[in-house]
Design a protein around this motif. Structure first.
Motif, short mmCIF file in Angstrom:
data_model
loop_
_atom_site.label_atom_id
_atom_site.label_comp_id
_atom_site.label_asym_id
_atom_site.label_seq_id
_atom_site.Cartn_x
_atom_site.Cartn_y
_atom_site.Cartn_z
N TYR A 29 -1.60 3.78 -3.56
CA TYR A 29 -2.59 4.81 -2.59
C TYR A 29 -3.29 4.15 -1.53
O TYR A 29 -3.82 4.60 -0.85
CB TYR A 29 -3.54 5.61 -3.83
N TYR A 50 -3.46 13.32 -5.97
CA TYR A 50 -4.45 12.77 -6.98
C TYR A 50 -5.64 13.69 -6.95
O TYR A 50 -6.10 13.84 -8.30
CB TYR A 50 -4.92 11.56 -6.08
N CYS A 96 -0.20 2.66 -9.27
CA CYS A 96 -0.50 3.79 -8.32
C CYS A 96 -1.60 3.64 -7.25
O CYS A 96 -1.33 4.02 -6.14
CB CYS A 96 -0.73 5.01 -9.20
N SER A 121 3.99 13.84 -7.46
CA SER A 121 4.02 12.47 -7.26
C SER A 121 5.41 12.14 -6.51
O SER A 121 5.49 11.47 -5.65
CB SER A 121 4.00 11.66 -8.38
N VAL A 151 -0.71 12.37 -0.75
CA VAL A 151 -1.09 11.58 -1.98
C VAL A 151 -2.76 12.34 -2.18
O VAL A 151 -2.66 12.25 -3.41
CB VAL A 151 -1.75 10.26 -1.30
N PHE A 182 -0.24 10.72 3.54
CA PHE A 182 -1.43 10.49 2.74
C PHE A 182 -2.04 11.70 2.31
O PHE A 182 -2.92 11.80 1.26
CB PHE A 182 -2.53 9.55 3.65
N LEU A 184 3.87 2.48 -5.36
CA LEU A 184 4.05 3.96 -5.74
C LEU A 184 5.52 4.25 -6.69
O LEU A 184 5.32 4.93 -7.93
CB LEU A 184 4.19 4.88 -4.72
N THR A 237 5.68 13.37 -2.88
CA THR A 237 4.66 12.20 -2.14
C THR A 237 5.81 11.00 -1.82
O THR A 237 6.12 10.39 -0.72
CB THR A 237 3.46 11.70 -2.79
#
Length: 279
Positions: A146, A264, A142, A225, A260, A257, A197, A228
């Protein structure tokens, strides 16, 4: 010297690298870019050493685990991944000006990890769900993805600034990459990040089945997730089928992003679920 001291010092090394890369971009003095590269390598080495020391400390505490289990440790690995992937890009494309748009992400991740009081940094026994080798595979895949997305978003800012600058020219030299080259790197980072990813989601599903007996439970982090993943899948699909590039791909890199970051960070602190331990 313990891991906290090493990693704290790494923060300032990344800051210094950012300073010299930015100074090179402004003043076009080659020696400044060389200093930026040297400091980035030094920061990466210190980053790796800090994680290694943290790993040793987990064994000294009696718990013994790979330090990738919480927000603090994952941020440290995030910074490492950004610096490592960037150095590969710098070597492959033989340009150093991109550092001023990429290294700030490594610095911010490391600074937040080292100096934020929002989450604990102490070494604690792992929850049963985290006592799995799939955790390591999931986090590594991951966060390499990222890191690629972070780099793509930094370069998207550069691309957009070039697109909308009245003085922008398509000439290419060491201190001024062409728009075409920047857009190519953004696209390759999106493909690279998308593959990692995807691997991260797959390893996460296997880990979830091992820990909770189900591959997918529509937990908030799992859901985001997937969101994304679809954003980047849409961007790459549009590139292949409609020839999207330039401004549109840069905007998609930024939107992706943002997703993301929410996947996260936002999910850990704003939504409750099976992944809430991440904070």
């Amino acid at each position: 010297m313990d891991s906290f001291q090493v990693l704290g010092a790494t923060t300032f090394v990344y800051l210094a690298a950012t300073f010299f890369y930015t100074a090179f971009t402004i003043f076009k003095v080659e020696k400044l870019s060389v200093l930026g590269t040297i400091l980035t390598v030094a920061g990466l080495v210190a980053n790796i050493a800090g994680i290694g020391l943290r790993w040793v400390e987990t064994y000294q505490s009696g718990y013994g685990y790979v330090p990738l289990s919480n927000m603090y440790e994952s941020l440290i690995f995030f910074a490492l991944s950004i610096a490592a992937v960037y150095l590969v890009i710098e070597h492959v494309y033989k340009t150093k000006m991109l550092g001023s748009f990429v290294l700030p992400f490594a610095f911010i991740a490391m600074a937040y990890a080292s100096y934020s009081s929002e989450f604990g940094k102490g070494i604690k026994p792992l929850l049963p769900a985290l006592q799995s080798n799939w955790l390591v595979a999931h986090v590594i895949t991951c966060f390499i993805g990222y890191a690629a997305f972070a780099i793509a978003s930094g370069l998207a800012i550069l691309s957009l600034s070039k697109h909308y600058s009245k003085t922008s020219q398509d000439g290419e030299n060491e201190a001024s990459l062409s728009l075409t080259k920047v857009d190519e790197i953004i696209y390759r980072m999106l493909v690279f990040g998308f593959l990692w990813l995807t691997a991260g989601i797959v390893t996460g599903a296997v880990w979830a089945n091992s820990a909770w007996g189900t591959y997918w439970s529509w937990d908030p982090k799992e859901t985001w997730s997937l969101i994304t993943w679809f954003i980047y899948a849409l961007a790459l699909h549009a590139r292949y089928t409609r020839g999207w590039d330039g401004v549109r791909m840069s905007l998609m890199a930024l939107i992706g992003f943002i997703s993301v970051i929410f996947t996260y960070y936002g999910v850990n602190f704003l939504l409750s679920g099976l992944h809430s331990y991440g904070g």
